[in-house]
Design a protein around this motif. Structure first.
Motif, PDB file in Angstrom:
ATOM      1  N   GLN A 108      -5.852 -57.346   8.327  1.00  0.00           N
ATOM      2  CA  GLN A 108      -5.828 -56.560   7.093  1.00  0.00           C
ATOM      3  C   GLN A 108      -4.417 -56.023   6.827  1.00  0.00           C
ATOM      4  O   GLN A 108      -3.501 -56.201   7.636  1.00  0.00           O
ATOM      5  CB  GLN A 108      -6.842 -55.412   7.197  1.00  0.00           C
ATOM      6  N   GLN A 109      -4.254 -55.373   5.690  1.00  0.00           N
ATOM      7  CA  GLN A 109      -2.955 -54.848   5.301  1.00  0.00           C
ATOM      8  C   GLN A 109      -2.456 -53.831   6.342  1.00  0.00           C
ATOM      9  O   GLN A 109      -3.192 -52.937   6.748  1.00  0.00           O
ATOM     10  CB  GLN A 109      -3.058 -54.185   3.929  1.00  0.00           C
ATOM     11  N   SER A 110      -1.207 -53.994   6.747  1.00  0.00           N
ATOM     12  CA  SER A 110      -0.663 -53.171   7.821  1.00  0.00           C
ATOM     13  C   SER A 110      -0.314 -51.759   7.351  1.00  0.00           C
ATOM     14  O   SER A 110      -0.006 -51.531   6.182  1.00  0.00           O
ATOM     15  CB  SER A 110       0.572 -53.844   8.421  1.00  0.00           C
ATOM     16  N   VAL A 111      -0.372 -50.833   8.298  1.00  0.00           N
ATOM     17  CA  VAL A 111       0.033 -49.438   8.096  1.00  0.00           C
ATOM     18  C   VAL A 111       1.052 -49.106   9.174  1.00  0.00           C
ATOM     19  O   VAL A 111       0.832 -49.392  10.355  1.00  0.00           O
ATOM     20  CB  VAL A 111      -1.174 -48.483   8.188  1.00  0.00           C
ATOM     21  N   THR A 112       2.166 -48.494   8.767  1.00  0.00           N
ATOM     22  CA  THR A 112       3.250 -48.196   9.698  1.00  0.00           C
ATOM     23  C   THR A 112       3.801 -46.803   9.424  1.00  0.00           C
ATOM     24  O   THR A 112       3.348 -46.102   8.516  1.00  0.00           O
ATOM     25  CB  THR A 112       4.395 -49.222   9.544  1.00  0.00           C
ATOM     26  N   GLY A 113       4.807 -46.430  10.202  1.00  0.00           N
ATOM     27  CA  GLY A 113       5.583 -45.235   9.925  1.00  0.00           C
ATOM     28  C   GLY A 113       6.973 -45.645   9.476  1.00  0.00           C
ATOM     29  O   GLY A 113       7.576 -46.555  10.051  1.00  0.00           O
ATOM     30  N   LEU A 114       7.494 -44.991   8.439  1.00  0.00           N
ATOM     31  CA  LEU A 114       8.777 -45.379   7.848  1.00  0.00           C
ATOM     32  C   LEU A 114       9.721 -44.176   7.812  1.00  0.00           C
ATOM     33  O   LEU A 114       9.318 -43.082   7.417  1.00  0.00           O
ATOM     34  CB  LEU A 114       8.558 -45.919   6.433  1.00  0.00           C
ATOM     35  N   SER A 115      10.985 -44.414   8.174  1.00  0.00           N
ATOM     36  CA  SER A 115      11.956 -43.311   8.193  1.00  0.00           C
ATOM     37  C   SER A 115      12.517 -42.991   6.811  1.00  0.00           C
ATOM     38  O   SER A 115      12.935 -41.865   6.552  1.00  0.00           O
ATOM     39  CB  SER A 115      13.109 -43.646   9.148  1.00  0.00           C
ATOM     40  N   ASN A 116      12.531 -43.964   5.910  1.00  0.00           N
ATOM     41  CA  ASN A 116      13.092 -43.780   4.569  1.00  0.00           C
ATOM     42  C   ASN A 116      12.183 -42.885   3.729  1.00  0.00           C
ATOM     43  O   ASN A 116      11.078 -43.275   3.370  1.00  0.00           O
ATOM     44  CB  ASN A 116      13.266 -45.142   3.894  1.00  0.00           C
ATOM     45  N   VAL A 117      12.662 -41.696   3.402  1.00  0.00           N
ATOM     46  CA  VAL A 117      11.804 -40.744   2.673  1.00  0.00           C
ATOM     47  C   VAL A 117      11.630 -41.104   1.207  1.00  0.00           C
ATOM     48  O   VAL A 117      10.755 -40.558   0.528  1.00  0.00           O
ATOM     49  CB  VAL A 117      12.351 -39.298   2.786  1.00  0.00           C
ATOM     50  N   HIS A 161      -2.408 -41.370  14.458  1.00  0.00           N
ATOM     51  CA  HIS A 161      -1.401 -41.144  15.496  1.00  0.00           C
ATOM     52  C   HIS A 161      -0.193 -42.031  15.243  1.00  0.00           C
ATOM     53  O   HIS A 161      -0.301 -43.110  14.656  1.00  0.00           O
ATOM     54  CB  HIS A 161      -2.049 -41.512  16.844  1.00  0.00           C
ATOM     55  N   SER A 162       0.961 -41.570  15.676  1.00  0.00           N
ATOM     56  CA  SER A 162       2.126 -42.437  15.695  1.00  0.00           C
ATOM     57  C   SER A 162       3.007 -42.044  16.867  1.00  0.00           C
ATOM     58  O   SER A 162       2.780 -41.037  17.536  1.00  0.00           O
ATOM     59  CB  SER A 162       2.900 -42.352  14.370  1.00  0.00           C
ATOM     60  N   HIS A 163       4.004 -42.864  17.122  1.00  0.00           N
ATOM     61  CA  HIS A 163       4.914 -42.658  18.251  1.00  0.00           C
ATOM     62  C   HIS A 163       6.171 -43.477  17.968  1.00  0.00           C
ATOM     63  O   HIS A 163       6.262 -44.165  16.955  1.00  0.00           O
ATOM     64  CB  HIS A 163       4.263 -43.077  19.575  1.00  0.00           C
ATOM     65  N   ASN A 164       7.124 -43.449  18.882  1.00  0.00           N
ATOM     66  CA  ASN A 164       8.399 -44.119  18.605  1.00  0.00           C
ATOM     67  C   ASN A 164       8.431 -45.581  19.033  1.00  0.00           C
ATOM     68  O   ASN A 164       9.501 -46.170  19.160  1.00  0.00           O
ATOM     69  CB  ASN A 164       9.568 -43.354  19.254  1.00  0.00           C
ATOM     70  N   LYS A 165       7.270 -46.180  19.222  1.00  0.00           N
ATOM     71  CA  LYS A 165       7.205 -47.620  19.507  1.00  0.00           C
ATOM     72  C   LYS A 165       7.336 -48.378  18.187  1.00  0.00           C
ATOM     73  O   LYS A 165       6.508 -48.211  17.288  1.00  0.00           O
ATOM     74  CB  LYS A 165       5.908 -47.972  20.220  1.00  0.00           C
ATOM     75  N   ILE A 191       8.420 -58.493  11.504  1.00  0.00           N
ATOM     76  CA  ILE A 191       8.090 -58.393  10.070  1.00  0.00           C
ATOM     77  C   ILE A 191       8.398 -57.003   9.513  1.00  0.00           C
ATOM     78  O   ILE A 191       8.960 -56.866   8.436  1.00  0.00           O
ATOM     79  CB  ILE A 191       6.607 -58.756   9.830  1.00  0.00           C
ATOM     80  N   ALA A 192       8.033 -55.970  10.260  1.00  0.00           N
ATOM     81  CA  ALA A 192       8.286 -54.589   9.811  1.00  0.00           C
ATOM     82  C   ALA A 192       9.347 -53.969  10.710  1.00  0.00           C
ATOM     83  O   ALA A 192       9.179 -52.873  11.230  1.00  0.00           O
ATOM     84  CB  ALA A 192       6.995 -53.781   9.835  1.00  0.00           C
ATOM     85  N   GLY A 193      10.435 -54.657  10.897  1.00  0.00           N
ATOM     86  CA  GLY A 193      11.469 -54.237  11.825  1.00  0.00           C
ATOM     87  C   GLY A 193      11.960 -52.822  11.564  1.00  0.00           C
ATOM     88  O   GLY A 193      12.306 -52.473  10.434  1.00  0.00           O
ATOM     89  N   GLY A 194      11.987 -51.995  12.613  1.00  0.00           N
ATOM     90  CA  GLY A 194      12.440 -50.613  12.498  1.00  0.00           C
ATOM     91  C   GLY A 194      11.350 -49.632  12.129  1.00  0.00           C
ATOM     92  O   GLY A 194      11.528 -48.418  12.267  1.00  0.00           O
ATOM     93  N   GLN A 195      10.205 -50.141  11.647  1.00  0.00           N
ATOM     94  CA  GLN A 195       9.083 -49.257  11.335  1.00  0.00           C
ATOM     95  C   GLN A 195       8.271 -49.044  12.609  1.00  0.00           C
ATOM     96  O   GLN A 195       8.210 -49.910  13.480  1.00  0.00           O
ATOM     97  CB  GLN A 195       8.214 -49.868  10.234  1.00  0.00           C
ATOM     98  N   GLN A 196       7.657 -47.869  12.716  1.00  0.00           N
ATOM     99  CA  GLN A 196       6.952 -47.579  13.961  1.00  0.00           C
ATOM    100  C   GLN A 196       5.442 -47.738  13.797  1.00  0.00           C
ATOM    101  O   GLN A 196       4.903 -47.685  12.696  1.00  0.00           O
ATOM    102  CB  GLN A 196       7.298 -46.188  14.479  1.00  0.00           C
ATOM    103  N   GLU A 197       4.803 -47.946  14.935  1.00  0.00           N
ATOM    104  CA  GLU A 197       3.362 -48.187  14.925  1.00  0.00           C
ATOM    105  C   GLU A 197       2.593 -46.926  14.540  1.00  0.00           C
ATOM    106  O   GLU A 197       2.908 -45.823  14.977  1.00  0.00           O
ATOM    107  CB  GLU A 197       2.896 -48.649  16.304  1.00  0.00           C
ATOM    108  N   VAL A 198       1.586 -47.110  13.698  1.00  0.00           N
ATOM    109  CA  VAL A 198       0.577 -46.096  13.414  1.00  0.00           C
ATOM    110  C   VAL A 198      -0.739 -46.642  13.948  1.00  0.00           C
ATOM    111  O   VAL A 198      -1.082 -47.809  13.722  1.00  0.00           O
ATOM    112  CB  VAL A 198       0.473 -45.807  11.899  1.00  0.00           C
TER     113      VAL A 198
END
Length: 213
Positions: free
Chosen positions: A63-72, A171-175, A180-187
Motif C-alpha cells: 500500500q501507499q507508504s508513510v514516512t517521516g520527512l525533515s522538510n517542513v 511511532h518513528s525513529h531515526n532509522k 526510494i524514500a532516501g533520507g526519510q525515516q521509518e514510521v
C-alpha cells in the motif's frame, strides 16, 4: 499574507464550509485542534513530519507508504482531522482525549492506516495509507491520547495515537530509508508506550472551535 493565501486556496480545494468564520493559518500556542483542521504532525523526538506520497511499499502490504520527512515545507505532509463515520461530531468540534479519530492524507485522499504486516526497516507494525473518500474501515481508526492533564487536543500538547485494531502506537525513529524514500525515516506501529511515540500538531490550517469568536 502568504499563509492567508495558502489557507484560502486550501479550503477552496477541500470545499470546506467556513460558515463565516475565519481560519488560523498557522497554529499558535494553545490553539484547539478541531475536526476539519488540516495539520502537520511533528514527531517530538526527531522533529520530522508525518508524511506520505503516491509511492507504494516494496514489501508487506504494497500500500501507499508513510514516512517521516525533515522538510517542513512539503505539502505532502498535510493531514485532515476527521471523525469516524458513525460519529455525530461536526467540523469545528473539539476533540476529547480518548476519542477515536481518522487522519486523511490531503493530497492523495487516503487514510492513515495500519494492519499486521511488518514494517520495512524495523519489522514492527506497518503503517500505510489506504482507501479514499468513499472507502474507509476500522484499519483507519486511531485513539487520541493526550499526555498530561489536558482533556482536549491542543496545538501545544503532546499526544499519542494508538491504532484501534492492532494496538500499536504511531511511532518513528531515526532509522532511514536509503533508496526510494532516501533520507526519510521509518514510521511504524509499536505496542509499548515509548518517549519516541509522542507527536505534536505543528503547521496547518486550524478550524476555529465551534461557537468561538
Amino acid at each position: 499574507m502568504a499563509l492567508s493565501i495558502f489557507a484560502l486556496s486550501l479550503f477552496l480545494f477541500l470545499g470546506l464550509d467556513l460558515e463565516g468564520d475565519s481560519v488560523s493559518a498557522a497554529a499558535s500556542e494553545g490553539v484547539e485542534v478541531t475536526y476539519g483542521s488540516v495539520i502537520k504532525l511533528m514527531h517530538e523526538k526527531t522533529k520530522f513530519r508525518l508524511h506520505s506520497h503516491d509511492v507504494p511499499y516494496g514489501s508487506g502490504s504494497g500500500q501507499q507508504s508513510v514516512t517521516g520527512l525533515s522538510n517542513v515545507d512539503d505539502s505532502n505532509s498535510y493531514w485532515i482531522v476527521r471523525p469516524t463515520p458513525d460519529s455525530s461530531s461536526k467540523q469545528g468540534d473539539a476533540i476529547q482525549s480518548g476519542t477515536i479519530i481518522r487522519l486523511q492524507h490531503m493530497s492523495t485522499r487516503k487514510w492513515l492506516h495500519s494492519h499486521l504486516y511488518a514494517s520495512p526497516i524495523s519489522g514492527n507494525i506497518e503503517v500505510s495509507c489506504f482507501g479514499g473518500d468513499g472507502e474507509s474501515d476500522t484499519g483507519d481508526h486511531w485513539k487520541l491520547e493526550v499526555e498530561g492533564s489536558g482533556k482536549t487536543w491542543r496545538q501545544d500538547q503532546k499526544v499519542r495515537l494508538r491504532h484501534v485494531d492492532t494496538g500499536g502506537y504511531l511511532h518513528s525513529h531515526n532509522k532511514k530509508y536509503t533508496r526510494i524514500a532516501g533520507g526519510q525515516q521509518e514510521v511504524c506501529g509499536v505496542r509499548d508506550k515509548r518517549p519516541d511515540n509522542i507527536w505534536l500538531a505543528a503547521e496547518g490550517v486550524y478550524i476555529p472551535l465551534k461557537g468561538s469568536k
